[in-house]
Design an enzyme around this catalytic site. Sequence first.
Site: not given
Length: 695
Positions: A17, A39, A133
């Site tokens: 991703g 990440k 978010d």
Amino acid sequence: MIGQTLSNRYELLARVGGGGMALVYKARDLLLNRFVAVKVLRQQFTHDEDFVRRFRREAQAAASLSHSNIVSIYDVGQVEDTHYIVMEFIDGANLNEIIRDRAPLQAEEAVRITAQICDALEHAHHNQIIHRDIKPHNILIGNNGRVKVTDFGIARAVTSSTITQTGSVIGSVHYFSPEHAKGVATGEKSDLYSLGIVLYQMMTGRLPFLGESPISVALKHLQEPFEQPRKVNPYIPQSVENIILRAMRKNPQERYDSAKEMLLDLETCLRPQRLNEPAVKYLSDEEDENRTRVIPAIRPDMVNTMEAPAVKVASSNNSDQWNSEGSDERKRKWVMPTVLGGFAIILIGILIWAVSALKGQMPDDVLVPDVVGQLEQEAKNMLTTAGFTIADPIIYEETEDKDADGKVIAQDKANMEAKEGSEIQLTVGRKKDLPLMPDLRGKTFEDARDYLKETLGVDKDNILPSPIFDKSEPGTVLDQFPKKDSPFDPSVPDMKITLTISKGEEAFPMPNLIGDSLDVAKAKIEKANLKLPAANIHMETSYTPKGEVFKQFPLDENEMVTAQMEVSIWISSGYPKDSKTQPLDVTVSPAVEGESSKIMIKYSDARGDNIEAVTKKISATTSIPITLILSPTKDGIIYIFRDGQLIQTEHVPYLAIPVTVEPDVPVDSGGGTNTGEVPPSNEGIDPVDLGTTNE
């Protein structure tokens, strides 16, 4: 970066991703021998302090939280310019993919997901963390059904500084709260507004506000009402619509007071006594405190008269006119001027005598020739011939005029008379010793620009980028003008330096491979100039028919990819072992025996919702075979329509069926397609005999 090992511990296996700020990889923790998600901050942001600070803030915000519905943070680190966060690996999909593939969702599933998100937000808010978010892309759904909230990249702690913050707006515009869109303080209720939009999208399959630009969408959050959820999908229970309406109020005071209050509402909204509760009503939004007001003009009689301050004038001091003892006798000032005057007369007399004595020995006045524009040696010869000497040293001055190199560009006493033998100062032009253009190829544009400014004094505004598509890392300098080793003058105001830089490979939309066989998928990938390594072909059980692609990476059709990018696909090896197959004969009759009626049968099972199995006309009682595939988390439902009206619903529970069929059972021959319609829920109605009809 696939294949690299960060900090000698985290081996990057595959990219799973990514977003605008970072990329996410599936990795193996070599120390603990487990899968993790890593990440990694994108390379173009590694030197941007704001992005690095925001990236670290995500680790700090999420690491301070410990909850079953929040992705756990294991580690954070930096290797040279690579910043990374190690977190819990979730084997599943994000909510955006589920909405895209199956929306609108059944009310039970949507409420269950929303309740888990709400529980996570309650924990975050309790620890003074605002997510800011919330959107389907940041909600992960594990294969076990567990919901996980992730991506705290722009989360803020609730402090006095953040309450008053009115800086730049960051977030996803389709999920903005009105106060977020205005760029003012965002709090817990902003997260609840975004969660209301997520629930709206799950129940309707669409977003409440769309527009041609982010600004137009943000304005709609501020000014326009959204379409009522039940007008989009009439099968939404009224109690669920009431939750959406309250969470999405433009006035924060009319929303839920806390995530806990919203969670309690979600936990009871599907009880039978609440399903058809009255629709919630609200008064019109109060006027904005910052609305434009008419302020009366200030009249002359409203102005306060103010007295001008008195000006104090100092009186002159005449003490210098009196002696030091204070007597009234004036000082005697005539003595000193008399002495000085006499001394001056004596000096003048001496000078007159000296001039008279030397007058006969003074050189004559001669016209100084003009030598400007002459070569240096020629100018010297002209001046010495005229009887003058050349002042030492000669001044050499750089000039931009190439023709003035080696020539006199200035002199003193030109075109005037001077004493013979006096010195004449010459200024000779010399062309500029221009620097050579350095080789900037291979540097990043920012590094090249800083080098030119710091080393050669080039104005940054005169350094122009010229981006082109190229395989090199985006931002890399590929060519330059002026060329390497070319002389150039950085002080010239309009001197422009053009750097050709890479903007990466040209991107194009990712083809859709879902539902294709392996051969068809390979052909599409080859045609799109993409790569499909054998290691990226995964065989897994799925409720997709055997041999068909049921998942791909990159995930989204039309997601922008580049040539030679590696693609991963997942092919169904058959149904999971715990699936159950239930063949059924559905007996239907026409409205009037002997007259034609149009019959349509749909079903929902582990393969999807509202799949059309058969549509046909009958004039007599007919038996139609249907095969359902059930999973432990998904029962089967059959819907029978006659002449466009739903006449019967049959619920087929998973637990009521023994395991009698292997996982590789083929898809029923009905060849259904998902129509997107959502039949009304008949839960609570007693099962009816499939051989009869209900008007």
